[in-house]
Design a protein around this motif. Sequence first.
Motif, PDB file in Angstrom:
ATOM      1  N   HIS A 117     -15.010   0.312  -5.396  1.00  0.00           N
ATOM      2  CA  HIS A 117     -13.813  -0.203  -4.721  1.00  0.00           C
ATOM      3  C   HIS A 117     -12.727  -0.386  -5.787  1.00  0.00           C
ATOM      4  CE1 HIS A 117     -12.005  -3.464  -1.844  1.00  0.00           C
ATOM      5  NE2 HIS A 117     -11.126  -2.557  -2.213  1.00  0.00           N
ATOM      6  N   TYR A 118     -11.610   0.325  -5.599  1.00  0.00           N
ATOM      7  CA  TYR A 118     -10.572   0.384  -6.625  1.00  0.00           C
ATOM      8  C   TYR A 118      -9.209   0.000  -6.059  1.00  0.00           C
ATOM      9  CZ  TYR A 118     -14.210   3.284  -8.675  1.00  0.00           C
ATOM     10  OH  TYR A 118     -15.414   3.757  -9.147  1.00  0.00           O
ATOM     11  N   ALA A 119      -8.404  -0.648  -6.888  1.00  0.00           N
ATOM     12  CA  ALA A 119      -6.996  -0.895  -6.585  1.00  0.00           C
ATOM     13  C   ALA A 119      -6.220   0.214  -7.304  1.00  0.00           C
ATOM     14  CB  ALA A 119      -6.565  -2.258  -7.086  1.00  0.00           C
ATOM     15  N   VAL A 120      -5.488   1.004  -6.532  1.00  0.00           N
ATOM     16  CA  VAL A 120      -4.802   2.170  -7.090  1.00  0.00           C
ATOM     17  C   VAL A 120      -3.291   1.994  -6.951  1.00  0.00           C
ATOM     18  CG1 VAL A 120      -4.469   4.677  -6.888  1.00  0.00           C
ATOM     19  CG2 VAL A 120      -6.727   3.680  -6.443  1.00  0.00           C
ATOM     20  N   THR A 121      -2.578   2.336  -8.001  1.00  0.00           N
ATOM     21  CA  THR A 121      -1.128   2.488  -7.952  1.00  0.00           C
ATOM     22  C   THR A 121      -0.869   3.966  -8.182  1.00  0.00           C
ATOM     23  OG1 THR A 121      -0.742   0.270  -8.824  1.00  0.00           O
ATOM     24  CG2 THR A 121       1.090   1.838  -8.960  1.00  0.00           C
ATOM     25  N   ALA A 122      -0.083   4.560  -7.295  1.00  0.00           N
ATOM     26  CA  ALA A 122       0.163   6.000  -7.375  1.00  0.00           C
ATOM     27  C   ALA A 122       1.629   6.288  -7.109  1.00  0.00           C
ATOM     28  CB  ALA A 122      -0.710   6.729  -6.347  1.00  0.00           C
ATOM     29  N   ASP A 123       2.051   7.476  -7.487  1.00  0.00           N
ATOM     30  CA  ASP A 123       3.376   7.969  -7.140  1.00  0.00           C
ATOM     31  C   ASP A 123       3.235   8.858  -5.910  1.00  0.00           C
ATOM     32  OD1 ASP A 123       4.737   6.690  -9.151  1.00  0.00           O
ATOM     33  OD2 ASP A 123       4.812   8.420 -10.485  1.00  0.00           O
ATOM     34  N   LEU A 124       3.994   8.532  -4.866  1.00  0.00           N
ATOM     35  CA  LEU A 124       3.998   9.321  -3.639  1.00  0.00           C
ATOM     36  C   LEU A 124       5.352  10.021  -3.547  1.00  0.00           C
ATOM     37  CD1 LEU A 124       2.764  10.170  -0.903  1.00  0.00           C
ATOM     38  CD2 LEU A 124       3.721   8.059   0.057  1.00  0.00           C
ATOM     39  N   THR A 125       5.301  11.342  -3.398  1.00  0.00           N
ATOM     40  CA  THR A 125       6.520  12.135  -3.269  1.00  0.00           C
ATOM     41  C   THR A 125       6.593  12.722  -1.872  1.00  0.00           C
ATOM     42  OG1 THR A 125       6.439  12.699  -5.622  1.00  0.00           O
ATOM     43  CG2 THR A 125       7.861  14.059  -4.219  1.00  0.00           C
ATOM     44  N   ILE A 126       7.645  12.357  -1.144  1.00  0.00           N
ATOM     45  CA  ILE A 126       7.933  12.876   0.188  1.00  0.00           C
ATOM     46  C   ILE A 126       9.381  13.327   0.172  1.00  0.00           C
ATOM     47  CG2 ILE A 126       8.135  12.329   2.654  1.00  0.00           C
ATOM     48  CD1 ILE A 126       6.018  10.146   2.259  1.00  0.00           C
ATOM     49  N   LYS A 127       9.641  14.523   0.664  1.00  0.00           N
ATOM     50  CA  LYS A 127      11.006  15.073   0.700  1.00  0.00           C
ATOM     51  C   LYS A 127      11.652  15.075  -0.684  1.00  0.00           C
ATOM     52  CE  LYS A 127      13.765  14.095   4.077  1.00  0.00           C
ATOM     53  NZ  LYS A 127      14.581  13.416   5.101  1.00  0.00           N
ATOM     54  N   GLY A 128      10.855  15.299  -1.720  1.00  0.00           N
ATOM     55  CA  GLY A 128      11.365  15.366  -3.076  1.00  0.00           C
ATOM     56  C   GLY A 128      11.709  14.023  -3.690  1.00  0.00           C
ATOM     57  N   ILE A 129      11.418  12.929  -2.993  1.00  0.00           N
ATOM     58  CA  ILE A 129      11.706  11.572  -3.474  1.00  0.00           C
ATOM     59  C   ILE A 129      10.386  10.895  -3.820  1.00  0.00           C
ATOM     60  CG2 ILE A 129      12.723   9.333  -2.891  1.00  0.00           C
ATOM     61  CD1 ILE A 129      14.475  10.897  -0.827  1.00  0.00           C
ATOM     62  N   THR A 130      10.306  10.330  -5.021  1.00  0.00           N
ATOM     63  CA  THR A 130       9.071   9.710  -5.498  1.00  0.00           C
ATOM     64  C   THR A 130       9.228   8.199  -5.587  1.00  0.00           C
ATOM     65  OG1 THR A 130       8.566  11.700  -6.784  1.00  0.00           O
ATOM     66  CG2 THR A 130       7.382   9.691  -7.377  1.00  0.00           C
ATOM     67  N   ASN A 131       8.239   7.502  -5.039  1.00  0.00           N
ATOM     68  CA  ASN A 131       8.175   6.039  -5.107  1.00  0.00           C
ATOM     69  C   ASN A 131       6.731   5.620  -5.357  1.00  0.00           C
ATOM     70  OD1 ASN A 131      10.874   4.828  -4.332  1.00  0.00           O
ATOM     71  ND2 ASN A 131      10.582   6.297  -2.683  1.00  0.00           N
ATOM     72  N   PRO A 132       6.536   4.463  -6.005  1.00  0.00           N
ATOM     73  CA  PRO A 132       5.175   3.969  -6.197  1.00  0.00           C
ATOM     74  C   PRO A 132       4.605   3.393  -4.897  1.00  0.00           C
ATOM     75  CG  PRO A 132       6.752   2.426  -7.133  1.00  0.00           C
ATOM     76  CD  PRO A 132       7.540   3.615  -6.643  1.00  0.00           C
ATOM     77  N   VAL A 133       3.303   3.563  -4.723  1.00  0.00           N
ATOM     78  CA  VAL A 133       2.578   2.946  -3.611  1.00  0.00           C
ATOM     79  C   VAL A 133       1.295   2.333  -4.168  1.00  0.00           C
ATOM     80  CG1 VAL A 133       3.474   4.430  -1.774  1.00  0.00           C
ATOM     81  CG2 VAL A 133       1.432   5.129  -3.005  1.00  0.00           C
ATOM     82  N   LYS A 134       0.840   1.271  -3.512  1.00  0.00           N
ATOM     83  CA  LYS A 134      -0.407   0.619  -3.906  1.00  0.00           C
ATOM     84  C   LYS A 134      -1.354   0.630  -2.720  1.00  0.00           C
ATOM     85  CE  LYS A 134       1.675  -2.361  -7.345  1.00  0.00           C
ATOM     86  NZ  LYS A 134       1.776  -3.691  -7.899  1.00  0.00           N
ATOM     87  N   PHE A 135      -2.629   0.866  -3.018  1.00  0.00           N
ATOM     88  CA  PHE A 135      -3.631   0.893  -1.955  1.00  0.00           C
ATOM     89  C   PHE A 135      -5.015   0.714  -2.556  1.00  0.00           C
ATOM     90  CE2 PHE A 135      -2.792   5.173  -3.412  1.00  0.00           C
ATOM     91  CZ  PHE A 135      -4.050   5.735  -3.579  1.00  0.00           C
ATOM     92  N   ASP A 136      -5.975   0.422  -1.700  1.00  0.00           N
ATOM     93  CA  ASP A 136      -7.372   0.338  -2.106  1.00  0.00           C
ATOM     94  C   ASP A 136      -8.060   1.659  -1.782  1.00  0.00           C
ATOM     95  OD1 ASP A 136      -6.969  -2.239  -2.914  1.00  0.00           O
ATOM     96  OD2 ASP A 136      -8.240  -3.164  -1.401  1.00  0.00           O
TER      97      ASP A 136
END
Length: 185
Positions: A117-136
């Motif tokens: 079970h991990y806490a992940v921070t990732a970069d999500l790119t949609i429509k060429g725009i990148t933002n950080p997201v956090k999820f398990d």
Amino acid sequence: MKKIVFVMLVLFAATTISAQTRKMNIQKSVITWTGKKVTGEHVGTITIKEGALIFKNGKVVGGSFVADMTTLNNIDQSGKDKLKLEGHLKSSDFFNVEAFNTSLLVFKSIAEKEKNHYAVTADLTIKGITNPVKFDLMTKENSAVAKLTVDRTKYGIQYGSGSFFDDLGDRTIYDNFELNVDLKF
């Protein structure tokens, strides 16, 4: 000095060798999306084009996924309503699939909360725009699952948003949508 360099090279090689990349089985992996509005919700799927999780000593240490936005599908409707919604979601009002046919998720940091079970921070790119997201992320043998909540307005998707338009009433579409990711490898 030569001994130290040699030992460091051996340790680096051992560390590198112990990392294992496990590619996704794209026929069995799926992303299920849920978009909500004042009067209800819609559910659909998106196919994963490619992806992998990286394990080291049995623990997730990295990962990335490419979603094929051309496969954006609505599963709670049929006929003309289904086609109309899918067409609208693929249009420039929403995901502009003609110009941006993929979305990308790249893991940036991972913290183990407990075994598998991990806490992940990732970069999500949609429509060429990148933002950080956090999820398990939870892993189990040859699979992994995650649930992400995404604010579509951060990716330039403002259509029907009560945050940007007044007097939408029951036509308001909530800014957040959910992605339930079911990975098989």
